[in-house]
Write an enzyme that holds these catalytic residues in place. Structure first.
Site, PDB file in Angstrom:
ATOM      1  N   CYS A   1      -3.713  -4.860   3.609  1.00  0.00           N
ATOM      2  CA  CYS A   1      -4.991  -5.007   2.924  1.00  0.00           C
ATOM      3  C   CYS A   1      -5.445  -3.612   2.516  1.00  0.00           C
ATOM      4  O   CYS A   1      -4.857  -2.617   2.920  1.00  0.00           O
ATOM      5  CB  CYS A   1      -6.054  -5.578   3.857  1.00  0.00           C
ATOM      6  SG  CYS A   1      -5.665  -7.204   4.497  1.00  0.00           S
TER       7      CYS A   1
ATOM      8  N   GLY B   1      -2.760  -5.772  -1.551  1.00  0.00           N
ATOM      9  CA  GLY B   1      -3.135  -7.159  -1.264  1.00  0.00           C
ATOM     10  C   GLY B   1      -3.526  -7.869  -2.535  1.00  0.00           C
ATOM     11  O   GLY B   1      -4.400  -7.382  -3.266  1.00  0.00           O
TER      12      GLY B   1
ATOM     13  N   ASN C   1      -8.702  -3.508   7.468  1.00  0.00           N
ATOM     14  CA  ASN C   1      -7.269  -3.360   7.230  1.00  0.00           C
ATOM     15  C   ASN C   1      -6.619  -3.122   8.589  1.00  0.00           C
ATOM     16  O   ASN C   1      -6.966  -2.163   9.278  1.00  0.00           O
ATOM     17  CB  ASN C   1      -7.004  -2.172   6.295  1.00  0.00           C
ATOM     18  CG  ASN C   1      -5.530  -1.851   6.115  1.00  0.00           C
ATOM     19  OD1 ASN C   1      -5.190  -0.733   5.763  1.00  0.00           O
ATOM     20  ND2 ASN C   1      -4.649  -2.800   6.344  1.00  0.00           N
ATOM     21  N   GLY C   2      -5.700  -4.012   8.957  1.00  0.00           N
ATOM     22  CA  GLY C   2      -5.030  -3.876  10.247  1.00  0.00           C
ATOM     23  C   GLY C   2      -4.896  -5.224  10.917  1.00  0.00           C
ATOM     24  O   GLY C   2      -5.076  -6.267  10.279  1.00  0.00           O
TER      25      GLY C   2
ATOM     26  N   TYR D   1       7.290   2.735   1.976  1.00  0.00           N
ATOM     27  CA  TYR D   1       7.199   1.703   0.957  1.00  0.00           C
ATOM     28  C   TYR D   1       5.787   1.342   0.489  1.00  0.00           C
ATOM     29  O   TYR D   1       5.541   1.231  -0.710  1.00  0.00           O
ATOM     30  CB  TYR D   1       7.905   0.438   1.473  1.00  0.00           C
ATOM     31  CG  TYR D   1       7.653  -0.803   0.653  1.00  0.00           C
ATOM     32  CD1 TYR D   1       8.031  -0.868  -0.690  1.00  0.00           C
ATOM     33  CD2 TYR D   1       7.009  -1.903   1.197  1.00  0.00           C
ATOM     34  CE1 TYR D   1       7.783  -2.005  -1.450  1.00  0.00           C
ATOM     35  CE2 TYR D   1       6.763  -3.044   0.446  1.00  0.00           C
ATOM     36  CZ  TYR D   1       7.152  -3.081  -0.878  1.00  0.00           C
ATOM     37  OH  TYR D   1       6.906  -4.196  -1.627  1.00  0.00           O
TER      38      TYR D   1
END
Ligand code: SF4
Length: 499
Positions: free
Chosen positions: A24, A50, A124-125, A268
């Site tokens: 995210c 996302g 985020n996580g 990536y």
């Protein structure tokens, strides 16, 4: 597209890339009259992290405005929607589901009115104790609206005996385990916070408006570039920053622990034009390619990246080896998620829609194909196949990270570990499976060298199976993943059907 019986001429999901999924993105801004518009632009820059849902909450100091929905940022927000998001502060989120199903209810930011006032949360996580916290909170009578782990945060804050937002947040954060980079909005302030190990990135930037500082926070610095903000530094692990009309407060809510920055951000996920964990992503990726060329040289005519994420590592490989770089595979950037397959089934249909070899370059040549990861092996096999179909004499596959053998529990959507090809097969077996003439991965030592990790500051768990935190609920996390895939409600499930 293989595996599932499906009538020709029916829609298929074109999402067959064999990769870990981005997690995210979060964004936050304080001190600009166009806060929502700038958040929209920030999220646009972060769209790669996302693509399922997007949301913005803004405040003018009195009223909080919210808009969130399923879809890409430019699908969720038009001029009319942005006009409604008034105020000089805002937070935003783009989501790919890693915990909870992919429904609209889980779109973020979560917004609640509680005894601490208005509160919006973007995360985020992944909280490794999210399930246990939820059970505990539900047992005492609270009702959850969604299935995402993030929702435990406003619940914890509402239950806190601390009188104000800041102290209630601190108390709540101390109960969380796992990975979180958070952006929160109250009626008159924004707050950002990062877990004590710093799994996921969170950058701090500033810009000027009418001679005053505007404070900006984002998962990646590419969001700052678009809106003209400059990077100041990281939000530190264990730190929270509160920005209001009264100024900026930086506070360690807990001492930092040994850092576990996600190395996959550099391999990536992140954009190469970003600075992540205080380091250029492009620099890391080129170094990955150089290390790979030193470790696993091969005689060839061209180094060809699997675009786009393999580009920088291929440049590094080419520079180190002296083998010319060439764009022997072209990506079609305009492929949507669904496509009507023609009546006659075409070999490697899905991957060909996205990637097409340049026959002029490939025909009769020995090619080093550089990719950033090899997860299930399905796409690599197809790409090697289309290179051979285009006349490649030899195809040597080089992967710019070590074999991926374990799942991630820190906010990255990974397959169940028994679906990871490197967890089931030797490198030689994988080579045979992909049909490449040779296959080599970067070593763990090479990866550490490429990201200049001299102090052990990165997480490598998906390559080692050793986790930096106590994954007390690993079975629950695995079960959640399986339920999600069986529910038919998640994009991961659909993509698997399409493979
Ligand atoms: Fe990143 Fe892998 Fe660690 Fe997850 S397990 S945080 S993907 S390095």
């Amino acid at each position: 597209m293989t595996g599932q019986a499906r009538p020709n001429g029916s829609p298929v999901i074109i999402d067959n890339e064999d990769r870990f999924r981005e997690e995210c993105a979060v964004f936050a801004i304080f001190g600009h009259p166009e806060a929502a518009n700038l958040t929209y632009l920030g999220l646009y820059a972060l769209q790669h992290r996302g693509q399922e849902s997007a949301g913005i909450c803004s405040s003018d100091g009195e009223t909080v405005h919210t808009r969130k929905a399923m879809g890409l940022v430019n699908e969720v927000f038009g001029e009319a929607e942005l006009r409604e998001l008034k105020g000089h502060m805002a937070i935003g989120h783009t989501r790919y589901s890693t915990a909870g199903d992919a429904g609209a209810l889980n779109a973020q930011p979560f917004y609640v009115e509680c005894n601490k006032g208005a509160l919006a949360v973007a995360h985020n996580g992944n909280l490794t104790n999210g399930h246990a916290l939820r059970q505990e909170i539900e047992a005492s009578g609270s009702i959850f609206q969604a299935t995402s782990d993030t929702e435990v945060i406003p619940h914890l804050m509402a239950r806190s005996r601390e009188p104000d937002l800041r102290h209630a947040l601190r108390e709540s954060l101390l109960r969380l385990e796992g990975a979180y980079s958070l952006a929160l909005l109250g009626r008159d302030r924004i707050i950002v916070a990062r877990d004590q190990r710093g799994f996921r990135p969170l950058a701090y930037g500033k810009m000027q408006h009418e001679g005053r500082d505007v404070h900006v926070f984002a998962s990646e610095t590419c969001a700052f570039d678009l809106i003209g903000a400059r990077y100041v530094g990281e939000v530190k692990p264990g730190e929270m920053i509160i920005v209001s009309d009264e100024g900026v407060i930086r506070q360690q809510f807990a001492p930092p622990l040994a850092r576990s920055q996600c190395v996959f951000e550099h391999v990536y996920f992140s954009r190469p034009d970003s600075t992540v964990f205080d380091r250029s992503v492009q620099e890391s990726r080129e170094a990955l390619g150089r290390c790979l060329a030193r470790e696993s040289p091969v005689a060839a005519d061209y180094v060809v990246p699997v675009p786009d994420s393999g580009n920088a590592a291929a440049i590094g490989f080419s520079n180190e080896s002296g083998i010319p770089f060439s764009n022997g595979l072209i990506r079609n950037h305009y492929v949507g998620r669904t496509f009507i397959e023609p009546k006659q089934s075409i070999r490697n249909f899905g991957v060909k829609l996205k990637l097409n070899p340049v026959r002029h370059i490939v025909d009769g040549k020995r090619v080093v194909l550089v990719d950033d990861s090899l997860v299930r092996g399905t796409t690599s096999r197809k790409i090697v196949g289309i290179m051979r179909d285009a006349g490649a004499r030899e195809v040597h596959l080089r992967i710019s990270c070590p074999p991926t053998i374990a799942s991630c529990y820190y906010g990255v959507d990974t397959p169940d570990s028994n679906e990871l090809i490197a967890n089931r097969m030797s490198v030689e077996d994988i080579r045979q499976h992909t049909g490449a003439d040779s296959l080599a991965y970067l070593s763990l030592k090479g990866l550490k060298r490429a990201v200049a990790d001299t102090n052990g500051e990165f997480c490598y768990s998906c390559y080692t199976g050793k986790y930096p935190t106590n994954i007390v609920q690993v079975e629950q996390l695995v079960q959640d993943y399986r339920m999600k895939n069986e529910s038919g409600d998640s994009f991961a499930w659909r993509s698997r059907q399409a493979e």
